[in-house]
Design a protein around this motif. Sequence first.
Motif, PDB file in Angstrom:
ATOM      1  N   LYS A 216       9.670   7.035   8.850  1.00 39.31           N
ATOM      2  CA  LYS A 216       9.102   6.120   9.820  1.00 39.31           C
ATOM      3  C   LYS A 216       8.571   4.945   9.025  1.00 39.31           C
ATOM      4  N   THR A 217       9.107   3.778   9.260  1.00 37.94           N
ATOM      5  CA  THR A 217       8.694   2.614   8.487  1.00 37.94           C
ATOM      6  C   THR A 217       8.090   1.551   9.393  1.00 37.94           C
ATOM      7  N   ILE A 218       7.244   0.746   8.792  1.00 37.87           N
ATOM      8  CA  ILE A 218       6.629  -0.402   9.447  1.00 37.87           C
ATOM      9  C   ILE A 218       6.920  -1.606   8.563  1.00 37.87           C
ATOM     10  N   ALA A 219       7.270  -2.719   9.176  1.00 36.21           N
ATOM     11  CA  ALA A 219       7.486  -3.960   8.431  1.00 36.21           C
ATOM     12  C   ALA A 219       6.479  -4.998   8.908  1.00 36.21           C
ATOM     13  N   ILE A 220       5.911  -5.743   7.974  1.00 32.27           N
ATOM     14  CA  ILE A 220       4.966  -6.818   8.244  1.00 32.27           C
ATOM     15  C   ILE A 220       5.581  -8.097   7.695  1.00 32.27           C
ATOM     16  N   ALA A 221       5.600  -9.163   8.499  1.00 29.45           N
ATOM     17  CA  ALA A 221       6.185 -10.430   8.044  1.00 29.45           C
ATOM     18  C   ALA A 221       5.340 -11.593   8.565  1.00 29.45           C
ATOM     19  N   PRO A 222       4.341 -12.045   7.791  1.00 31.65           N
ATOM     20  CA  PRO A 222       3.508 -13.161   8.225  1.00 31.65           C
ATOM     21  C   PRO A 222       4.286 -14.477   8.213  1.00 31.65           C
ATOM     22  N   ALA A 223       3.850 -15.392   9.069  1.00 35.41           N
ATOM     23  CA  ALA A 223       4.517 -16.698   9.162  1.00 35.41           C
ATOM     24  C   ALA A 223       3.475 -17.813   9.103  1.00 35.41           C
ATOM     25  N   ILE A 224       3.879 -18.932   8.559  1.00 35.54           N
ATOM     26  CA  ILE A 224       3.084 -20.155   8.562  1.00 35.54           C
ATOM     27  C   ILE A 224       3.958 -21.216   9.209  1.00 35.54           C
TER      28      ILE A 224
ATOM     29  N   GLN B  53      -1.876 -17.012  -3.106  1.00 33.79           N
ATOM     30  CA  GLN B  53      -2.744 -17.438  -2.008  1.00 33.79           C
ATOM     31  C   GLN B  53      -3.293 -16.239  -1.235  1.00 33.79           C
ATOM     32  N   GLY B  54      -3.085 -15.028  -1.749  1.00 34.00           N
ATOM     33  CA  GLY B  54      -3.597 -13.837  -1.086  1.00 34.00           C
ATOM     34  C   GLY B  54      -2.689 -13.253  -0.021  1.00 34.00           C
ATOM     35  N   ILE B  55      -1.505 -13.808   0.138  1.00 35.16           N
ATOM     36  CA  ILE B  55      -0.598 -13.336   1.187  1.00 35.16           C
ATOM     37  C   ILE B  55      -0.096 -11.928   0.890  1.00 35.16           C
ATOM     38  N   ALA B  56       0.340 -11.678  -0.336  1.00 35.16           N
ATOM     39  CA  ALA B  56       0.830 -10.332  -0.684  1.00 35.16           C
ATOM     40  C   ALA B  56      -0.280  -9.301  -0.529  1.00 35.16           C
ATOM     41  N   TYR B  57      -1.481  -9.658  -0.935  1.00 36.27           N
ATOM     42  CA  TYR B  57      -2.616  -8.737  -0.801  1.00 36.27           C
ATOM     43  C   TYR B  57      -2.866  -8.424   0.681  1.00 36.27           C
ATOM     44  N   ASN B  58      -2.818  -9.431   1.524  1.00 43.19           N
ATOM     45  CA  ASN B  58      -3.023  -9.213   2.960  1.00 43.19           C
ATOM     46  C   ASN B  58      -1.910  -8.369   3.560  1.00 43.19           C
ATOM     47  N   ILE B  59      -0.680  -8.607   3.140  1.00 42.38           N
ATOM     48  CA  ILE B  59       0.437  -7.774   3.613  1.00 42.38           C
ATOM     49  C   ILE B  59       0.199  -6.332   3.191  1.00 42.38           C
TER      50      ILE B  59
ATOM     51  N   GLN C 112      -2.617  -4.783   2.440  1.00 42.03           N
ATOM     52  CA  GLN C 112      -3.724  -4.192   3.182  1.00 42.03           C
ATOM     53  C   GLN C 112      -3.298  -3.785   4.593  1.00 42.03           C
ATOM     54  N   ARG C 113      -2.488  -4.614   5.232  1.00 44.98           N
ATOM     55  CA  ARG C 113      -2.006  -4.278   6.579  1.00 44.98           C
ATOM     56  C   ARG C 113      -1.046  -3.101   6.539  1.00 44.98           C
ATOM     57  N   LEU C 114      -0.195  -3.048   5.525  1.00 48.90           N
ATOM     58  CA  LEU C 114       0.734  -1.921   5.407  1.00 48.90           C
ATOM     59  C   LEU C 114      -0.018  -0.605   5.231  1.00 48.90           C
ATOM     60  N   ILE C 115      -1.048  -0.634   4.394  1.00 51.84           N
ATOM     61  CA  ILE C 115      -1.821   0.578   4.123  1.00 51.84           C
ATOM     62  C   ILE C 115      -2.446   1.132   5.402  1.00 51.84           C
ATOM     63  N   GLN C 116      -2.793   0.275   6.323  1.00 49.35           N
ATOM     64  CA  GLN C 116      -3.389   0.722   7.583  1.00 49.35           C
ATOM     65  C   GLN C 116      -2.441   1.601   8.399  1.00 49.35           C
ATOM     66  N   TYR C 117      -1.152   1.483   8.141  1.00 48.81           N
ATOM     67  CA  TYR C 117      -0.161   2.211   8.941  1.00 48.81           C
ATOM     68  C   TYR C 117       0.323   3.516   8.315  1.00 48.81           C
ATOM     69  N   THR C 118      -0.130   3.847   7.112  1.00 47.02           N
ATOM     70  CA  THR C 118       0.383   5.054   6.468  1.00 47.02           C
ATOM     71  C   THR C 118      -0.564   6.236   6.664  1.00 47.02           C
ATOM     72  N   GLU C 119       0.022   7.406   6.736  1.00 45.35           N
ATOM     73  CA  GLU C 119      -0.754   8.647   6.825  1.00 45.35           C
ATOM     74  C   GLU C 119      -1.119   9.163   5.432  1.00 45.35           C
ATOM     75  N   SER C 120      -0.457   8.640   4.420  1.00 41.76           N
ATOM     76  CA  SER C 120      -0.634   9.107   3.043  1.00 41.76           C
ATOM     77  C   SER C 120      -1.945   8.587   2.444  1.00 41.76           C
ATOM     78  N   GLN C 121      -2.495   9.343   1.521  1.00 42.69           N
ATOM     79  CA  GLN C 121      -3.683   8.929   0.773  1.00 42.69           C
ATOM     80  C   GLN C 121      -3.311   8.017  -0.393  1.00 42.69           C
ATOM     81  N   ASN C 122      -2.022   7.965  -0.729  1.00 36.90           N
ATOM     82  CA  ASN C 122      -1.538   7.162  -1.853  1.00 36.90           C
ATOM     83  C   ASN C 122      -0.414   6.244  -1.386  1.00 36.90           C
ATOM     84  N   VAL C 123      -0.283   5.115  -2.075  1.00 35.58           N
ATOM     85  CA  VAL C 123       0.868   4.250  -1.860  1.00 35.58           C
ATOM     86  C   VAL C 123       1.589   4.093  -3.190  1.00 35.58           C
ATOM     87  N   ASN C 124       2.905   3.959  -3.108  1.00 33.73           N
ATOM     88  CA  ASN C 124       3.734   3.836  -4.305  1.00 33.73           C
ATOM     89  C   ASN C 124       4.724   2.701  -4.120  1.00 33.73           C
TER      90      ASN C 124
END
Length: 82
Positions: free
Chosen positions: A6-14, A43-49, A51-63
Amino acid sequence: MISLLKTIAIAPAIAEDTVGYGVIDTITGDIPQLAVHMDYRRQGIAYNILQRLIQYTESQNVNFIYIDNKCLSIFKFLQNLI
């Protein structure tokens, strides 16, 4: 063995232009893709992406699954996370 991903994709736009994206497996926490357009890096975009991705995972770790060893900006980004 069948693995259901089950995957989630985040794609911010300016101004309606996609400036980056990230994908996470919500079960394992694996991140196969995280990218930001060169003009929008540091500019912090990757960090924000991330952080948002982490909100969607059930795992305690990200790789991070795939890291381009020729891309110095990803290494700088990862070092700043520590």
